[in-house]
Design a protein around this motif. Structure first.
Motif, PDB file in Angstrom:
ATOM      1  N   PRO A 163       0.833  -1.202   0.000  1.00 15.22           N
ATOM      2  CA  PRO A 163       0.000   0.000   0.000  1.00 15.22           C
ATOM      3  C   PRO A 163       0.872   1.258   0.000  1.00 15.22           C
ATOM      4  N   THR A 164       0.404   2.302  -0.684  1.00 18.95           N
ATOM      5  CA  THR A 164       1.233   3.476  -0.951  1.00 18.95           C
ATOM      6  C   THR A 164       1.772   4.117   0.321  1.00 18.95           C
ATOM      7  N   VAL A 165       0.943   4.219   1.349  1.00 20.59           N
ATOM      8  CA  VAL A 165       1.402   4.835   2.604  1.00 20.59           C
ATOM      9  C   VAL A 165       2.537   4.015   3.209  1.00 20.59           C
ATOM     10  N   TYR A 222      -4.960  11.555   6.258  1.00 22.74           N
ATOM     11  CA  TYR A 222      -5.168  10.248   5.612  1.00 22.74           C
ATOM     12  C   TYR A 222      -4.112   9.243   6.075  1.00 22.74           C
ATOM     13  N   VAL A 223      -2.861   9.707   6.159  1.00 23.89           N
ATOM     14  CA  VAL A 223      -1.789   8.821   6.625  1.00 23.89           C
ATOM     15  C   VAL A 223      -2.074   8.353   8.056  1.00 23.89           C
ATOM     16  N   ALA A 224      -2.511   9.278   8.909  1.00 23.86           N
ATOM     17  CA  ALA A 224      -2.831   8.915  10.297  1.00 23.86           C
ATOM     18  C   ALA A 224      -4.000   7.933  10.349  1.00 23.86           C
ATOM     19  N   TRP A 225      -4.973   8.087   9.441  1.00 26.63           N
ATOM     20  CA  TRP A 225      -6.114   7.158   9.385  1.00 26.63           C
ATOM     21  C   TRP A 225      -5.683   5.790   8.877  1.00 26.63           C
ATOM     22  N   LYS A 226      -4.725   5.778   7.943  1.00 27.15           N
ATOM     23  CA  LYS A 226      -4.329   4.538   7.293  1.00 27.15           C
ATOM     24  C   LYS A 226      -3.372   3.700   8.130  1.00 27.15           C
ATOM     25  N   LEU A 227      -2.553   4.329   8.938  1.00 32.47           N
ATOM     26  CA  LEU A 227      -1.528   3.589   9.673  1.00 32.47           C
ATOM     27  C   LEU A 227      -2.087   2.446  10.526  1.00 32.47           C
ATOM     28  N   PRO A 228      -3.179   2.652  11.299  1.00 31.78           N
ATOM     29  CA  PRO A 228      -3.697   1.526  12.088  1.00 31.78           C
ATOM     30  C   PRO A 228      -4.122   0.335  11.234  1.00 31.78           C
ATOM     31  N   LEU A 229      -4.639   0.581  10.026  1.00 34.83           N
ATOM     32  CA  LEU A 229      -5.029  -0.525   9.148  1.00 34.83           C
ATOM     33  C   LEU A 229      -3.818  -1.349   8.743  1.00 34.83           C
ATOM     34  N   ILE A 230      -2.685  -0.659   8.537  1.00 34.35           N
ATOM     35  CA  ILE A 230      -1.461  -1.358   8.166  1.00 34.35           C
ATOM     36  C   ILE A 230      -0.907  -2.136   9.348  1.00 34.35           C
TER      37      ILE A 230
END
Length: 400
Positions: free
Chosen positions: A312-314, A374-382
């Motif tokens: 994933p890009t992030v 968006y990065v802060a939202w995405k990090l937990p999913l990763i």
């Protein structure tokens, strides 16, 4: 300082450090370079192609509790069907009136009830048995999700290409953000566009192959009847496409066939991205070694393996930046540092070019300031890929 001797040669500490720096740059640079190549190749202008002869085809539409939104999908499909084509809805373990609504709209409906075996793969297996028994005349089978809308001309384009190329075909499957969608949903939709449109076209131009992304797939009849779908997989479509490639079959893209699915709420988008990305990373872990082994005879599979290596890009951006810092600490602004930085710049240029050519409508410039959120939202999913990995299919929440 001399460290050790090997075959009459002396290895110094500086050489070891330089080797570590190059190794770090190579590991981080490979997926970054693949992203850059796919973005640059995938945004080249192309000429539209003729559809050609359209064979009789049937659409399979798996549907689990889709009564609220299936009407748009059925109407869009019916507008492109001829008298010898058919829409088959597989109402799979439904607790609402999906089946009744689909019948009322003119679709052929079969119902499946098996609470122990749920998911799209099982529904497709059920539909495959129906086609084998009742539709000996169709030459192409199309697969569409019940929350998707095929744009005009897409169904004939997919059916014609599957028959003409004797290949599995993937249309361009995109998310359509509502006018009031928030920045996180819009940025997620843009990331989806990069994966399913830009990188898909880039991979096809670089290797001649494509990946299956789910809705908007088409198969020649004989190929579809020989396939066996995995039940309960998070990304059964991606796995099926890779299995076909490993078996020597062709998987191609149809850029003129467009399929839209409405974006979900921010909560639904999070669940959707978690399922897709966890599934993709698990799939990459299993399939990359197999693809590289088969690439000895079919070199194009090397590029397919490299595509799967792009996380994933992030995650890619964070890991690539961390690697750059490590390389700088190890070797300073020397060759490995400059090489990795050049690859990162190329990837940034590729993504920016993709945004300029394809993404400005879904992601207006004003949304770019929300990238940190968006990065802060995405990090937990990763992080959940390690701490709480998703292993079972769950239905994505739909917007009304």
């Amino acid at each position: 300082m001399e460290l050790l001797g090997f075959a009459g040669r002396t290895v110094t500490a500086d050489a070891v450090v330089q080797g570590l720096a190059w190794a770090t740059a190579a590991v981080a640079g490979l997926p970054t370079a693949m992203l850059a190549l796919e973005c640059l190749a995938g945004t080249r202008k192309r000429a539209s192609k003729e559809v050609g002869e359209v064979p009789p085809f049937i659409i399979i539409m798996p549907a689990h509790d889709e009564a609220a939104g299936i009407e748009a999908a059925i109407r869009a499909a019916h507008a492109q069907l001829r008298s010898n084509d058919e829409l088959l809805v597989v109402a799979d373990n439904c607790s609402d009136d999906t089946a009744a609504r689909a019948r009322g709209l003119g679709a052929t409906v079969i119902e499946r009830h098996d609470a122990e075996r749920r998911g799209k793969g099982h529904a497709l297996e059920y539909g495959r048995a129906f086609i084998a028994a009742h539709r000996p005349d169709v030459r192409a089978v199309l697969v569409f999700d019940a929350d998707c809308r095929a744009l005009p001309g897409s169904l004939p384009t997919l059916a014609a290409k599957a028959a003409r190329c004797d290949a599995a075909v993937q249309g361009i499957f995109l998310l359509a953000a509502s006018p009031d969608a928030g920045p996180v949903v819009r940025i997620s939709g843009f990331a989806f566009l990069i994966k399913n449109l830009v990188r898909q076209q880039g991979l096809a131009r670089l290797s001649g192959a494509a990946l299956l992304h789910g809705s908007g797939m088409a198969f020649p009849r004989t190929m579809f009847l020989a396939m066996r779908w995995r039940g309960g997989s998070l990304v059964e479509d991606l796995e099926m496409g890779l299995d076909l490639l490993l078996a020597g079959q062709r998987v191609v893209v149809a850029p003129d066939a467009r399929i839209l699915s409405a974006s979900s709420s921010i909560e639904g988008t999070g669940g959707q991205r978690r399922r897709w990305e966890h599934g993709m990373m698990q799939t990459a872990w299993r399939y990359v070694p197999r693809l590289l082994a088969r690439a000895v005879r079919r070199p194009s599979l090397t590029l397919v393996a490299c595509d799967l290596m792009v996380p994933p890009t992030v995650l890619l951006a964070l890991c690539s930046f961390a690697a750059l810092c490590v390389v700088l600490a190890l070797a300073g602004p020397s060759g490995p540092f400059l090489a990795l930085m050049a690859v990162q710049v190329a990837a940034a240029v590729g993504v920016a070019r993709a945004w300029w050519r394809c993404g400005r409508e879904i992601l207006p410039p004003s949304s770019l300031r929300d990238l940190p959120a968006y990065v802060a939202w995405k990090l937990p999913l990763i992080v959940q890929f390690i701490t709480d990995r998703q292993r079972e299919w769950t239905r994505t929440e739909r917007l009304p």
